[in-house]
Design a protein around this motif. Sequence first.
Motif, PDB file in Angstrom:
ATOM      1  N   ARG A  43       0.825  -1.210   0.000  1.00 46.25           N
ATOM      2  CA  ARG A  43       0.000   0.000   0.000  1.00 46.25           C
ATOM      3  C   ARG A  43       0.859   1.260   0.000  1.00 46.25           C
ATOM      4  NH1 ARG A  43      -4.301  -2.168   4.575  1.00 46.25           N
ATOM      5  NH2 ARG A  43      -5.618  -3.410   3.156  1.00 46.25           N
ATOM      6  N   TYR A  63      -8.073   6.065  -1.321  1.00 41.53           N
ATOM      7  CA  TYR A  63      -7.568   4.945  -0.519  1.00 41.53           C
ATOM      8  C   TYR A  63      -8.117   3.604  -0.998  1.00 41.53           C
ATOM      9  CZ  TYR A  63      -5.521   8.416   2.490  1.00 41.53           C
ATOM     10  OH  TYR A  63      -4.759   9.445   2.960  1.00 41.53           O
ATOM     11  N   VAL A  66      -5.825   2.810  -3.835  1.00 41.07           N
ATOM     12  CA  VAL A  66      -4.543   2.319  -3.326  1.00 41.07           C
ATOM     13  C   VAL A  66      -4.660   0.851  -2.933  1.00 41.07           C
ATOM     14  CG1 VAL A  66      -2.910   2.477  -1.403  1.00 41.07           C
ATOM     15  CG2 VAL A  66      -3.649   4.549  -2.592  1.00 41.07           C
ATOM     16  N   ASN A  67      -5.704   0.532  -2.205  1.00 44.09           N
ATOM     17  CA  ASN A  67      -5.896  -0.850  -1.751  1.00 44.09           C
ATOM     18  C   ASN A  67      -6.081  -1.799  -2.938  1.00 44.09           C
ATOM     19  OD1 ASN A  67      -6.474  -2.771   0.575  1.00 44.09           O
ATOM     20  ND2 ASN A  67      -8.320  -3.018  -0.654  1.00 44.09           N
ATOM     21  N   SER A  70      -2.790  -2.333  -4.701  1.00 37.91           N
ATOM     22  CA  SER A  70      -1.855  -3.131  -3.901  1.00 37.91           C
ATOM     23  C   SER A  70      -2.095  -4.626  -4.090  1.00 37.91           C
ATOM     24  CB  SER A  70      -1.962  -2.764  -2.422  1.00 37.91           C
ATOM     25  OG  SER A  70      -3.185  -3.229  -1.866  1.00 37.91           O
TER      26      SER A  70
END
Length: 275
Positions: A43, A63, A66-67, A70
């Motif tokens: 992350r 976010y 991002v997750n 990842s």
Amino acid sequence: MKKNLEFPECWEEVQPAEFAYLLKLRMLLILSPKAISLTDVKRLWCRYVLRHRGLKSKKKDYYLLVNNLSETLDWQWKVDDENKSIALTFDSTVNLIPSWSDFWGPASHGADLTFGEFRYAVIMMNEYTRTQDVAYLYSLCAILYRRKKGGKRVPFVSSDLAKMTKDIAGMPDYLKWGVYCWFASFCSFLFHGTFILDGCEVCFEPVFSATNNGNTPEQSLGMNSILFSMAESGVFGSIEEVDNTQLLRVLLKLLNDKQKADSLIQATKKHDIQS
């Protein structure tokens, strides 16, 4: 969000600054496994890449993005649950550490490596792999990363290695490991991969196949033997001149010699059968 923002899906699409940050995170993961997890590392790296490529964290669903990103990074990491180990799976010949300070590394795909620096670098790589003694790692970096003069790295001189090692001592440890990682990948590709030289596909595996037991070129073929045989043939000149010859040119000569020898053997066998 930039319309053309692209997130890397392979090592060739990673930028040098992004690779350096990933190496930092890898070191943190190794030194403090209880403080940071692989998920955290993934992350953090995704956030860095997005910022580095122009995406600000104020964007909606940042976010979540991002997750999600990842979870696409399995190509970077190998997790062995049985041995409880995590490893970075770098497998590219693109040099993602092109320079540090005023020291410059080899061109991608080993395009400007000389036979001499390769020969010494393989020795240091093998010794570091065998002993994990950082002195060999430092020497490896000193061999491959040199200052430039006239737009090119200054020639490698083995007698200057001690001084060169001191000069590059300030390179961060995570970058030094990255140099080792790239060079090991290059050696593996040299064994099994296909290079594009002058528009033609060239594989050097036949050069090493006779004695290839999964070892590196230095272990399987003997770089010193190549050095002396090339110098004896006079194709590239003296021992010193062979060492200063581009690595891929030397290997092309070896490959050509092997192909000629194989053709001669086949012709002899055919003649014996017909007789």
